[in-house]
Design an enzyme around this catalytic site. Structure first.
Site, mmCIF file in Angstrom:
data_model
loop_
_atom_site.group_PDB
_atom_site.id
_atom_site.type_symbol
_atom_site.label_atom_id
_atom_site.label_comp_id
_atom_site.label_asym_id
_atom_site.label_seq_id
_atom_site.Cartn_x
_atom_site.Cartn_y
_atom_site.Cartn_z
ATOM 1 N N ASP A 34 0.831 -1.197 0.000
ATOM 2 C CA ASP A 34 0.000 0.000 0.000
ATOM 3 C C ASP A 34 0.869 1.251 0.000
ATOM 4 O OD1 ASP A 34 0.605 0.734 2.698
ATOM 5 O OD2 ASP A 34 -0.987 -0.545 3.445
ATOM 6 N N GLU A 35 0.244 2.373 -0.180
ATOM 7 C CA GLU A 35 0.951 3.651 -0.340
ATOM 8 C C GLU A 35 1.888 3.938 0.834
ATOM 9 O OE1 GLU A 35 -0.270 8.256 -1.504
ATOM 10 O OE2 GLU A 35 -1.833 6.834 -0.938
#
Length: 182
Positions: A51-52
């Site tokens: 994820d980011e």
């Protein structure tokens, strides 16, 4: 038979990047993408995602069969997670045996995995680093697991996929390899 020569890449995904190459939606125009780091071939795909807010080892390939194999339960993925607080032995034991997390609106019991405490770090208040090795990869699984035992994840770094290790790669570094030795 597919005679195309596949291409394979090992990348150290930096914090703040999405595990995709580019985007069209207006709401994502200010985001950072893997395509900003390197000019990957047209049919390239990230194997698994980070994820980011996660960082570390990400494999990229043009070979769908390789992607399916690495994403299978046959390949271990190891993460270092910095958690908020001095994690207890009891919490580590719960993580090892499996905990209940939410996944796609349902309750999910994680499979047993390897977990051990790495170090305690008091530089920014009491935190602990743990190693989590698992062979399943549900959405935000490690973050949900540590949260379920009362220790939220502050930083998450994937350091190994099978036999491939992050080693001393720097954030944003991309290496093309002849093949993945998983």
């Amino acid at each position: 038979e597919d005679t195309t020569k596949h291409r394979h890449f090992i990348i150290c995904k930096p914090y703040g990047y999405l595990s995709q190459f580019y985007s069209n939606p207006k709401q994502q125009q200010s985001k950072k993408f893997l395509g900003d780091l390197y000019e990957f071939p047209e049919k390239a795909m990230a194997i698994g995602r980070l994820d980011e807010k996660s960082e570390g080892l990400l494999l990229i390939t043009t070979d769908g069969k390789m992607s399916d194999f690495v994403n299978s339960k046959k390949v271990d993925k190891e993460y270092y997670a910095q958690v908020n607080g001095d994690i207890t032995d009891e919490a580590i034991e719960k993580l090892k045996t499996g905990v209940e997390i939410g996944f796609e609106g349902k309750k999910y019991q994680t499979k047993p995995c390897q977990v051990f405490k790495k170090i305690r770090d008091d530089r920014h208040g009491p935190t602990s680093w743990i190693s989590v090795t698992l062979n399943e990869g549900k959405f935000r699984q490690v973050r949900k697991m540590t949260s379920s035992v009362g220790f939220s994840t502050l930083r998450l770094i994937r350091v190994r996929v099978g036999a491939i290790k992050l080693n001393r790669m720097q954030a944003g570094e991309v290496v093309e390899v002849a093949d993945f030795i998983i």
